[in-house]
Scaffold this motif. Sequence first.
Motif, PDB file in Angstrom:
ATOM      1  N   ARG A   1       0.956  11.044 -40.163  1.00  0.00           N
ATOM      2  CA  ARG A   1       0.733  10.283 -41.398  1.00  0.00           C
ATOM      3  C   ARG A   1      -0.760  10.162 -41.689  1.00  0.00           C
ATOM      4  O   ARG A   1      -1.169  10.079 -42.839  1.00  0.00           O
ATOM      5  CB  ARG A   1       1.371   8.903 -41.261  1.00  0.00           C
ATOM      6  CG  ARG A   1       2.884   8.928 -41.297  1.00  0.00           C
ATOM      7  CD  ARG A   1       3.467   7.568 -40.998  1.00  0.00           C
ATOM      8  NE  ARG A   1       4.914   7.526 -41.217  1.00  0.00           N
ATOM      9  CZ  ARG A   1       5.813   7.957 -40.352  1.00  0.00           C
ATOM     10  NH1 ARG A   1       5.423   8.481 -39.208  1.00  0.00           N
ATOM     11  NH2 ARG A   1       7.113   7.893 -40.624  1.00  0.00           N
ATOM     12  N   LYS A   2      -1.562  10.118 -40.634  1.00  0.00           N
ATOM     13  CA  LYS A   2      -3.006   9.993 -40.810  1.00  0.00           C
ATOM     14  C   LYS A   2      -3.555  11.192 -41.595  1.00  0.00           C
ATOM     15  O   LYS A   2      -4.339  11.032 -42.539  1.00  0.00           O
ATOM     16  CB  LYS A   2      -3.683   9.890 -39.438  1.00  0.00           C
ATOM     17  CG  LYS A   2      -5.148   9.605 -39.480  1.00  0.00           C
ATOM     18  CD  LYS A   2      -5.696   9.423 -38.075  1.00  0.00           C
ATOM     19  CE  LYS A   2      -7.198   9.157 -38.113  1.00  0.00           C
ATOM     20  NZ  LYS A   2      -7.744   9.025 -36.738  1.00  0.00           N
ATOM     21  N   LEU A   3      -3.129  12.398 -41.218  1.00  0.00           N
ATOM     22  CA  LEU A   3      -3.574  13.597 -41.937  1.00  0.00           C
ATOM     23  C   LEU A   3      -3.029  13.607 -43.363  1.00  0.00           C
ATOM     24  O   LEU A   3      -3.725  13.930 -44.312  1.00  0.00           O
ATOM     25  CB  LEU A   3      -3.114  14.855 -41.200  1.00  0.00           C
ATOM     26  CG  LEU A   3      -3.821  15.182 -39.889  1.00  0.00           C
ATOM     27  CD1 LEU A   3      -3.121  16.344 -39.188  1.00  0.00           C
ATOM     28  CD2 LEU A   3      -5.283  15.516 -40.124  1.00  0.00           C
ATOM     29  N   GLU A   4      -1.766  13.244 -43.484  1.00  0.00           N
ATOM     30  CA  GLU A   4      -1.093  13.251 -44.776  1.00  0.00           C
ATOM     31  C   GLU A   4      -1.770  12.309 -45.776  1.00  0.00           C
ATOM     32  O   GLU A   4      -1.837  12.585 -46.972  1.00  0.00           O
ATOM     33  CB  GLU A   4       0.349  12.819 -44.542  1.00  0.00           C
ATOM     34  CG  GLU A   4       1.322  13.107 -45.614  1.00  0.00           C
ATOM     35  CD  GLU A   4       2.736  12.797 -45.132  1.00  0.00           C
ATOM     36  OE1 GLU A   4       3.408  13.712 -44.671  1.00  0.00           O
ATOM     37  OE2 GLU A   4       3.157  11.624 -45.198  1.00  0.00           O
ATOM     38  N   ASN A   5      -2.294  11.190 -45.251  1.00  0.00           N
ATOM     39  CA  ASN A   5      -2.865  10.166 -46.122  1.00  0.00           C
ATOM     40  C   ASN A   5      -4.366  10.316 -46.344  1.00  0.00           C
ATOM     41  O   ASN A   5      -4.981   9.444 -46.973  1.00  0.00           O
ATOM     42  CB  ASN A   5      -2.560   8.778 -45.553  1.00  0.00           C
ATOM     43  CG  ASN A   5      -1.079   8.467 -45.634  1.00  0.00           C
ATOM     44  OD1 ASN A   5      -0.394   8.904 -46.556  1.00  0.00           O
ATOM     45  ND2 ASN A   5      -0.566   7.742 -44.655  1.00  0.00           N
ATOM     46  N   ARG A   6      -4.948  11.390 -45.813  1.00  0.00           N
ATOM     47  CA  ARG A   6      -6.387  11.575 -46.057  1.00  0.00           C
ATOM     48  C   ARG A   6      -6.629  11.685 -47.563  1.00  0.00           C
ATOM     49  O   ARG A   6      -5.874  12.339 -48.289  1.00  0.00           O
ATOM     50  CB  ARG A   6      -6.887  12.833 -45.341  1.00  0.00           C
ATOM     51  CG  ARG A   6      -7.153  12.561 -43.852  1.00  0.00           C
ATOM     52  CD  ARG A   6      -7.463  13.785 -43.072  1.00  0.00           C
ATOM     53  NE  ARG A   6      -8.533  14.585 -43.634  1.00  0.00           N
ATOM     54  CZ  ARG A   6      -9.182  15.524 -42.941  1.00  0.00           C
ATOM     55  NH1 ARG A   6      -8.872  15.735 -41.662  1.00  0.00           N
ATOM     56  NH2 ARG A   6     -10.111  16.242 -43.499  1.00  0.00           N
ATOM     57  N   PRO A   7      -7.698  11.056 -48.049  1.00  0.00           N
ATOM     58  CA  PRO A   7      -7.949  11.047 -49.509  1.00  0.00           C
ATOM     59  C   PRO A   7      -8.003  12.427 -50.128  1.00  0.00           C
ATOM     60  O   PRO A   7      -7.449  12.646 -51.222  1.00  0.00           O
ATOM     61  CB  PRO A   7      -9.294  10.321 -49.621  1.00  0.00           C
ATOM     62  CG  PRO A   7      -9.336   9.437 -48.408  1.00  0.00           C
ATOM     63  CD  PRO A   7      -8.665  10.215 -47.316  1.00  0.00           C
TER      64      PRO A   7
END
Length: 457
Positions: free
Chosen positions: A178-184
């Motif tokens: 999710r961290k990668l997915e939510n990168r701006p």
Amino acid sequence: MKRTKVRIQIQSPVGSSDGSVLMLSDAVVKKWKIPLHTDLNLRFGASRQDVKIETTSQTGMLRISGAIAAQWGLSQGDQLCLQYKSGTRTIHIGPLIGVMVSRVHTTSSDKLFGANTGFCRELSDACRLYGAAVFFCTPEDLHSQSDSVLGWRFTGSGKWEELSFPIPNVLYNRLTSRKLENRPNVQHFIGQVKTRYNTVMFNERYLNKTEVFDALRKESGLHLYLPESYLLRNFQMLKSMCAKHQTVFLKPISGSLGKGIIRIRKQPDGTYICHFTNLNGARKQSFSTLSRVFSAISGKVNSQRYQIQQGLDLLAASGRPIDFRALVQRGETGKWAVTSIVARIAGNHHFVSNLARGGTLSTVKEALARSGTTAASGGLSKLRRASIQIAKGIETQVPGHYAELGIDLAIDSQGRVWLIEVNSKPSKEDNTPLTMVNKIRPSVKQLVKYARYTAKF
């Protein structure tokens, strides 16, 4: 009109024109009624090129200039679908599929994408088979202001090469956190390609457990599959659930692989036994009261959100609980279908069946037989029916576009099917068991067929 496949041929530098004249098989020109010697557009992904068409007697061939091929990441011998739209005077070739992956290990050509390398090769082979092009890109490659993307493709000679590609027709999200997915920059890129280029995005984001159950509760036809589940908010909720059910589970709503799951069982004498999953099995701890249970877990539930779910009396093989993973995908007509269902049997000393927690895979037929109960009768049909209904429920009630879902189900001792969870990123890792070596799995073929369908090729 029936789909047409063409083989890309690249003009030699000597014979290369300025790129405006393409050679296309005479039969294809006639089939699509493509006008000759007149200004047309050639489109691949979001890129366009002004062209004129001349014919050649070579069958199923489209010859383009080396300059266009280099600009669009095309290679000699690529097989693509072709169609002509007279209303816009445009020849479309493709579809071009972009796959977002977490990282590239450039120092390891055999494992360029880590455990997902085999899947990426397989997807490339499937695209070659069905007439499509695919590239793989990481979050570092995504820039919203650019009309091209740097990515990797698998060549026909068995090597990976890094090239520039147009914005694709289809973008498939295989980011594994999710961290990668939510990168701006990732979110900005996704928003831009959807609005500016009409790129079809699928499996856009991770789902969380509470979101799924809350959404599916809106579908009355699915209530029979849903165990009682809530977002755990306070001690009163824990107390209420433990009063109704002898066993309850606490699951991190964003968790995966069985990490962090807690099982709470009320004993006949009013005490409680908790099992906490870990890599070696489950750590057991007894508590005299539910208040003491809550005190012990308060640190965990304060640091991340948990779903509380009623425990079920599942079918078991030699005392080890059985559950089932259905892979449900959309195919070449866009409709949901079950591609596969496998059974997972929990390992010794585990109460979850995840392979990462010692679980083992089995065929559904074998697992149902090993349960040794009449409650297993007709289990496969019931699992298939539930899988399709749940996938349709997700499509109706959950925002986003999903081409595939991993749906975890269980059957209880009365033969009733229950939903355990829905996974929007079914595993594609090389160590996924039951893999057919050197073959393209049906699930990978389905992805390409659906991409072709949704891109209207």
